[in-house]
Design a protein around this motif. Structure first.
Motif, PDB file in Angstrom:
ATOM      1  N   ASN A  34     -20.569  15.405   0.595  1.00 54.42           N
ATOM      2  CA  ASN A  34     -21.956  15.871   0.514  1.00 54.42           C
ATOM      3  C   ASN A  34     -22.098  17.366   0.273  1.00 54.42           C
ATOM      4  N   ASP A  35     -20.973  18.090   0.058  1.00 49.12           N
ATOM      5  CA  ASP A  35     -21.078  19.485  -0.367  1.00 49.12           C
ATOM      6  C   ASP A  35     -21.655  19.542  -1.782  1.00 49.12           C
ATOM      7  N   PRO A  36     -22.385  20.612  -2.123  1.00 48.64           N
ATOM      8  CA  PRO A  36     -22.934  20.726  -3.486  1.00 48.64           C
ATOM      9  C   PRO A  36     -21.826  20.909  -4.520  1.00 48.64           C
ATOM     10  N   GLU A  37     -22.154  20.598  -5.769  1.00 53.03           N
ATOM     11  CA  GLU A  37     -21.188  20.761  -6.852  1.00 53.03           C
ATOM     12  C   GLU A  37     -20.818  22.228  -7.033  1.00 53.03           C
ATOM     13  N   THR A  38     -19.579  22.454  -7.447  1.00 59.05           N
ATOM     14  CA  THR A  38     -19.118  23.797  -7.763  1.00 59.05           C
ATOM     15  C   THR A  38     -19.759  24.284  -9.057  1.00 59.05           C
ATOM     16  N   ILE A  51     -11.272  11.086 -24.763  1.00 62.44           N
ATOM     17  CA  ILE A  51     -11.106  11.222 -23.321  1.00 62.44           C
ATOM     18  C   ILE A  51     -11.966  10.214 -22.575  1.00 62.44           C
ATOM     19  N   ALA A  52     -11.358   9.582 -21.567  1.00 62.40           N
ATOM     20  CA  ALA A  52     -12.081   8.684 -20.674  1.00 62.40           C
ATOM     21  C   ALA A  52     -11.918   9.174 -19.242  1.00 62.40           C
ATOM     22  N   VAL A  53     -12.981   9.124 -18.489  1.00 65.97           N
ATOM     23  CA  VAL A  53     -12.959   9.466 -17.069  1.00 65.97           C
ATOM     24  C   VAL A  53     -13.302   8.213 -16.275  1.00 65.97           C
ATOM     25  N   TYR A  54     -12.399   7.813 -15.388  1.00 62.82           N
ATOM     26  CA  TYR A  54     -12.609   6.635 -14.549  1.00 62.82           C
ATOM     27  C   TYR A  54     -13.501   7.044 -13.381  1.00 62.82           C
ATOM     28  N   THR A  55     -14.757   6.629 -13.435  1.00 64.27           N
ATOM     29  CA  THR A  55     -15.699   7.032 -12.391  1.00 64.27           C
ATOM     30  C   THR A  55     -16.843   6.028 -12.326  1.00 64.27           C
ATOM     31  N   PRO A  56     -17.350   5.730 -11.148  1.00 64.64           N
ATOM     32  CA  PRO A  56     -18.469   4.787 -11.026  1.00 64.64           C
ATOM     33  C   PRO A  56     -19.782   5.421 -11.431  1.00 64.64           C
ATOM     34  N   GLU A  57     -20.726   4.575 -11.801  1.00 69.27           N
ATOM     35  CA  GLU A  57     -22.048   5.068 -12.181  1.00 69.27           C
ATOM     36  C   GLU A  57     -23.121   4.467 -11.281  1.00 69.27           C
ATOM     37  N   PHE A  58     -22.772   4.280 -10.006  1.00 73.85           N
ATOM     38  CA  PHE A  58     -23.756   3.719  -9.092  1.00 73.85           C
ATOM     39  C   PHE A  58     -24.147   4.769  -8.059  1.00 73.85           C
ATOM     40  N   ASN A  59     -25.182   4.456  -7.298  1.00 74.13           N
ATOM     41  CA  ASN A  59     -25.796   5.413  -6.389  1.00 74.13           C
ATOM     42  C   ASN A  59     -25.042   5.474  -5.068  1.00 74.13           C
ATOM     43  N   PHE A  60     -24.289   6.546  -4.872  1.00 75.01           N
ATOM     44  CA  PHE A  60     -23.556   6.753  -3.619  1.00 75.01           C
ATOM     45  C   PHE A  60     -24.336   7.655  -2.663  1.00 75.01           C
ATOM     46  N   ARG A  61     -24.901   8.719  -3.212  1.00 72.49           N
ATOM     47  CA  ARG A  61     -25.543   9.722  -2.359  1.00 72.49           C
ATOM     48  C   ARG A  61     -27.004   9.352  -2.153  1.00 72.49           C
ATOM     49  N   GLU A  62     -27.455   9.441  -0.928  1.00 74.73           N
ATOM     50  CA  GLU A  62     -28.831   9.077  -0.628  1.00 74.73           C
ATOM     51  C   GLU A  62     -29.796   9.918  -1.466  1.00 74.73           C
ATOM     52  N   GLY A  63     -30.692   9.218  -2.172  1.00 76.78           N
ATOM     53  CA  GLY A  63     -31.714   9.909  -2.947  1.00 76.78           C
ATOM     54  C   GLY A  63     -31.239  10.436  -4.277  1.00 76.78           C
ATOM     55  N   SER A  64     -30.025  10.085  -4.725  1.00 71.11           N
ATOM     56  CA  SER A  64     -29.540  10.579  -6.009  1.00 71.11           C
ATOM     57  C   SER A  64     -28.733   9.491  -6.691  1.00 71.11           C
ATOM     58  N   LYS A  65     -28.207   9.802  -7.876  1.00 75.03           N
ATOM     59  CA  LYS A  65     -27.436   8.818  -8.628  1.00 75.03           C
ATOM     60  C   LYS A  65     -25.999   9.290  -8.842  1.00 75.03           C
ATOM     61  N   PRO A 109     -10.236  22.943  -7.504  1.00 75.53           N
ATOM     62  CA  PRO A 109      -9.494  24.214  -7.538  1.00 75.53           C
ATOM     63  C   PRO A 109     -10.326  25.442  -7.201  1.00 75.53           C
ATOM     64  N   ALA A 110     -11.653  25.338  -7.228  1.00 75.94           N
ATOM     65  CA  ALA A 110     -12.490  26.501  -6.938  1.00 75.94           C
ATOM     66  C   ALA A 110     -13.188  26.394  -5.585  1.00 75.94           C
ATOM     67  N   ASP A 111     -12.883  25.358  -4.828  1.00 77.02           N
ATOM     68  CA  ASP A 111     -13.508  25.160  -3.515  1.00 77.02           C
ATOM     69  C   ASP A 111     -12.408  24.730  -2.551  1.00 77.02           C
ATOM     70  N   TYR A 112     -11.985  25.625  -1.677  1.00 78.09           N
ATOM     71  CA  TYR A 112     -10.791  25.382  -0.867  1.00 78.09           C
ATOM     72  C   TYR A 112     -10.900  24.116  -0.026  1.00 78.09           C
ATOM     73  N   PRO A 161     -21.007  11.129  -3.376  1.00 76.07           N
ATOM     74  CA  PRO A 161     -21.194  12.203  -2.389  1.00 76.07           C
ATOM     75  C   PRO A 161     -20.118  13.269  -2.489  1.00 76.07           C
ATOM     76  N   TRP A 162     -19.450  13.353  -3.619  1.00 75.29           N
ATOM     77  CA  TRP A 162     -18.475  14.415  -3.892  1.00 75.29           C
ATOM     78  C   TRP A 162     -18.451  14.625  -5.400  1.00 75.29           C
ATOM     79  N   ASP A 163     -18.038  15.800  -5.821  1.00 71.74           N
ATOM     80  CA  ASP A 163     -17.938  16.041  -7.256  1.00 71.74           C
ATOM     81  C   ASP A 163     -16.529  15.723  -7.738  1.00 71.74           C
ATOM     82  N   ASP A 164     -16.322  15.864  -9.022  1.00 70.88           N
ATOM     83  CA  ASP A 164     -15.053  15.563  -9.661  1.00 70.88           C
ATOM     84  C   ASP A 164     -14.687  16.771 -10.507  1.00 70.88           C
TER      85      ASP A 164
END
Length: 426
Positions: free
Chosen positions: A392-396, A115-129, A384-387, A132-135
């Protein structure tokens, strides 16, 4: 890992007579304590080079495999409900499933897909890596303990997709318009870093614009699918992927995104013969609108308490692929929003299967189709678990949603490439 596999095989060979004559059944109906981790168990069994069965439409799409104490312990450790049944009872289940009058089938699972997930590995969210959204896919893979690798533009352009069986695309903008976040977030630090990173990546790979970079990635993904790969996309990666294909050679980006004007005849120049799932759509010409086209069913006249979609029921023996992709303990799934929330049916090609729909709203939520030797699935919405998941919402926390029907659809797609290919009966 090698030693662990050998120890499991040794346990299988040295099991008692009762164990050798037994099968572990993982029920996937309402009696299952953790549906999501159950997929992880099935994947783990396959990764130890032991075949498994996916019992389509039997108790919610249950799994079965040869009994061993190691497998039993793993179920207990992960909190997955299981039953140990004599082989005679399992053979009776297989006979029941084989009955032509029963809409069931037994699908052999042979190999854990890579399995491969196409996703960046750079710092989007201020103060984190992180972004600003989950996947939703990386969240459920992590929760179910299913291993995956990440790839992004550089890796795709270097043809690394050939190493994988399954590729996921999520909240991505393949049109090069930076998610159309300009109006709301162009002063945000994460947005500026996203733009800078993508422009640097484009230049590093010899492209003048981000839209050209993303189009090259889209074409590499198309090669991957055409050659027999499986691509699963959610949220904006669904419609923006097809829009990029249709707009090959046409400038659809406003100066906010690429520094020059949109082609005034862009709409007329779209080529829908290149797309996977959508056709005859209209581009959203306002570059500040948080919308790419009218593929997304917007505006929607659906209230949150009535936002559900229904999964189609297919013939398991005649149409095993869509049957696998719709396995669930609930055939009615709670809806959820995203940049792309639902698909307007009038834009869906007739060759594409609608696996889930909100019929009163005349919208599709879940699609599947073939391209070349491979397959793709498009699943609308973000989490699917967050309508209404916002930037910047926290991860589910999926430990609070272990029986989520919406998340099960993602995991159906994960296991689908493991199935032994059957000749289609139609």
């Amino acid at each position: 890992m090698v030693l662990r596999k050998l120890s499991i095989l040794f346990l299988l060979l040295c099991a008692t007579t009762v164990a050798r004559a037994s099968t572990i059944l993982i029920p996937m109906d309402d009696k299952q304590s953790d549906h999501l981790k159950a997929y992880g168990i099935a994947y783990w069994v396959l990764s130890n080079e032991i075949d498994a069965w996916w019992l389509l439409n039997y108790r919610g799409g249950s799994f079965a495999f040869t009994h061993s104490r190691a497998f039993e312990r793993e179920c207990l450790t992960r909190g997955v409900k299981y039953e140990v049944i004599p082989d005679a009872q399992f053979n009776a289940i297989l006979a029941e499933i084989a009955d032509p009058e029963r809409n069931m089938d037994a699908m052999k699972l042979e190999k854990a897909p890579k399995i491969a997930v196409y996703t960046p590995e750079f710092n989007f969210r201020e103060g984190s890596k992180v972004q600003p959204w989950d996947d939703a896919v990386t969240l459920v893979l992590t929760y179910a303990e299913i291993p995956y690798e990440t790839v992004y533009d550089d890796e795709v352009l270097k043809d690394r997709l050939a190493e994988f069986d399954w590729l996921h695309l999520h909240h991505e903008d393949f049109t090069g318009q930076h998610g159309r976040f300009y109006r709301s977030f162009h002063t945000a630090d994460w947005y500026r870093r996203q733009v800078d990173y993508l422009e640097e990546t484009a230049a590093r790979n010899g492209f003048e614009k981000v839209s050209q970079l993303k189009l090259a990635v889209v074409k590499k993904v198309r090669e991957f699918v055409g050659g027999g790969g499986f691509m699963f996309a959610m949220c904006s990666a669904t419609d923006s992927y097809d829009i990029a294909l249709a707009a090959d050679g046409v400038d659809i980006c406003a100066p906010y995104y690429d520094g020059d004007a949109i082609d005034p005849n862009a709409q007329e120049k779209l080529d829908f013969s290149r797309t996977f799932a959508f056709e005859n759509f209209k581009l959203q010409r306002n570059p500040l609108e948080y919308e790419f086209s009218d593929i997304d069913h917007n505006p929607r006249n659906v209230s949150q308490d009535q936002d559900y979609f229904t999964l189609f029921e297919y013939s398991a023996k005649w149409d095993p692929v869509p049957t696998m992709l719709t396995q669930n303990h609930n055939k009615t799934v709670k809806g959820f929003m995203g940049q792309t929330t639902a698909f307007r049916k009038s834009t869906i090609k007739s060759s594409v299967l609608i696996l889930g729909e909100n019929k009163p709203a005349d919208e599709a939520r879940y699609l599947h189709g073939n391209f070349g030797e491979g397959f793709f699935s498009f699943y609308a919405g973000h989490d699917p678990a967050d309508y209404r998941h916002l930037v910047n919402d926290p991860e589910t926390d999926l430990s609070l949603h272990p029986n989520s029907p919406g998340y099960r659809l993602i995991l159906n797609n994960i296991l689908f490439p493991a199935a032994k290919k059957k000749k289609r009966k139609t």
